[in-house]
Design an enzyme around this catalytic site. Structure first.
Site, PDB file in Angstrom:
ATOM      1  N   CYS A  17       0.294  -1.212   0.111  1.00 53.65           N
ATOM      2  CA  CYS A  17       0.250   0.364  -0.410  1.00 53.65           C
ATOM      3  C   CYS A  17       0.694   1.186  -0.338  1.00 53.65           C
ATOM      4  CB  CYS A  17      -1.176   0.167   1.487  1.00 53.65           C
ATOM      5  SG  CYS A  17      -1.978  -1.595   1.853  1.00 53.65           S
ATOM      6  N   HIS A  49      -3.150   6.478   2.861  1.00 54.54           N
ATOM      7  CA  HIS A  49      -3.836   5.707   2.208  1.00 54.54           C
ATOM      8  C   HIS A  49      -4.807   4.664   2.339  1.00 54.54           C
ATOM      9  CE1 HIS A  49      -4.046   1.797   1.483  1.00 54.54           C
ATOM     10  NE2 HIS A  49      -3.671   1.200   1.797  1.00 54.54           N
ATOM     11  N   ASN A  74      -9.875  -1.183   0.227  1.00 55.61           N
ATOM     12  CA  ASN A  74      -8.543  -0.627  -0.350  1.00 55.61           C
ATOM     13  C   ASN A  74      -7.885  -1.165  -1.529  1.00 55.61           C
ATOM     14  OD1 ASN A  74      -5.461  -0.823   0.253  1.00 55.61           O
ATOM     15  ND2 ASN A  74      -5.671  -1.660   2.643  1.00 55.61           N
TER      16      ASN A  74
END
Ligand SMILES: CC(C)(COP(=O)(O)OP(=O)(O)OC[C@H]1O[C@@H](n2cnc3c(N)ncnc32)[C@H](O)[C@@H]1OP(=O)(O)O)[C@@H](O)C(=O)NCCC(=O)NCCS
Length: 330
Positions: free
Chosen positions: A116, A257, A287
């Site tokens: 990520c 994020h 995500n």
């Protein structure tokens, strides 16, 4: 050392058409829309078509970024794709993207695996290569088909992830004090197994046994990851602000994020910033790992949340466990 500045010349993003809602998920595993929204803030995520690979998502985003920058693909001499779901274990997805976009053979092309935090790692790498003077224009892409590594029977992980891609065209700047002001990258390699895909690499190559055990899917200790994510992202944000003598209040927009709305809320609280100062789209995409920040960056630019002169803070955390923050003045 060169002091040449590096700037983002254009951005683009792409999300596959198919939407998987929490309601849809509740027909697949024992969960509910209410539970997912309360624990993560996610309402829906995008799922790539069976014949769509990570490079296909990347190419869509890259074309839009090139168009936004007003540059032809022929000007690109560096392609970096941040991904944990490459088209193949080898070669890199960047080489596939190069071919699909018709980018010249003298361009350097490689992938970055920092999960990520991948886009911030890739952006930092591209900026360093450009500020050295050896490369002129880079395509920096974060792209993921996480649906291919999610265990759709594991209610503790499948609610979180989605597919997508975001891209930025990066080049040398002409005005010092603008563009990428700095980055702070790091990793907590002792904690690799809090969030990982156990099989498919050299430690446990693919076998009938590894497939039967579901070891090619994401495994995560959600609670531990949650706590670390909050602490480490807050620290990464504070560190970079301190390095540049800025207070959190001087940041026009934070692009965190997009993992979980509760993580974003907690960071906002610790940094003593109103959550409105944070760009949030986790509700629509979940995500998307390396794609999360560049998708949010592109959307923020397109809806006018970033103005000339503003300082934007990017901050991420992911498997590795990696982390990264970056400051950009527009
Ligand atoms: C995954 C996550 C949403 C789970 O939320 P949580 O509050 O930690 O929930 P827990 O895992 O402790 O589970 C609490 C209860 O809900 C249950 N539960 C777990 N997933 C569920 C689901 N999808 N639907 C309904 N119940 C669920 C658990 O079984 C548990 O029940 P129990 O108390 O009877 O054992 C949360 O841990 C998280 O977001 N972690 C960070 C993940 C992340 O960001 N990863 C990527 C980093 S880049």
């Amino acid at each position: 050392m060169s002091t040449r500045s590096t700037v983002i010349l254009g951005t683009g993003s792409y999300a596959p058409k198919q939407i998987l809602t929490n309601e849809d998920l509740s027909k697949m595993v024992d969960t509910s829309d209410e539970w997912i929204r309360a624990r993560s803030g996610i309402r829906e995520r995008r799922i790539a078509a069976p014949d769509e690979a990570t490079s296909d998502l990347a190419v869509h985003a890259a074309r839009l970024a090139l168009e936004d920058a007003g540059l032809p693909a022929s000007e690109i001499d560096l392609v970096i794709v941040a991904t944990i779901t490459p088209d193949y274990p080898m070669p890199s997805t960047a080489c596939v993207v190069q071919s699909k976009l018709g980018i010249k053979s003298s361009a350097a092309c490689f992938d970055v695996n920092a999960a990520c935090s991948g886009f911030i790692y890739a952006l930092d790498t591209a900026c360093a290569m450009i500020s050295s003077g050896r490369y002129k224009k880079a395509l920096v892409i974060g792209a993921e088909k996480l649906s291919s590594v999610v265990n759709w029977k594991d209610r503790g992980t499948c609610l979180l992830f989605g597919d997508g891609a975001g891209a930025a065209v990066v080049g040398a700047g002409h005005q010092s004090g603008t563009g990428l002001l700095g980055t702070r990258l790091g990793a907590l390699g002792d904690d690799t197994e809090l969030l990982f895909i156990p099989a498919g690499g050299s430690r446990t190559p693919a076998s009938a046994k590894s497939v039967a055990a579901g070891d090619h899917f994401i495994k995560m200790k959600g609670k531990e990851v949650f706590k670390l994510a909050v602490r480490v992202m807050e620290e990464a944000a504070r560190d970079i602000l301190e390095q540049h003598g800025l207070s959190a209040n001087q940041i026009g927009l934070v692009i965190p994020h997009q993992a979980n709305l509760r993580i974003i809320d907690a960071i906002a609280q610790y940094l003593e910033l109103p959550v409105e100062r944070f760009f949030v789209n986790v509700d629509r995409y979940g995500n998307t790992s390396a794609a999360s920040i560049p998708i949010a960056l592109d959307e923020a630019r397109r809806v006018g949340r970033i103005k000339r002169g503003d300082v934007t803070l990017l901050v991420a955390f992911g498997a590795g466990l990696t982390y990264g923050s970056a400051l950009i003045r527009w």
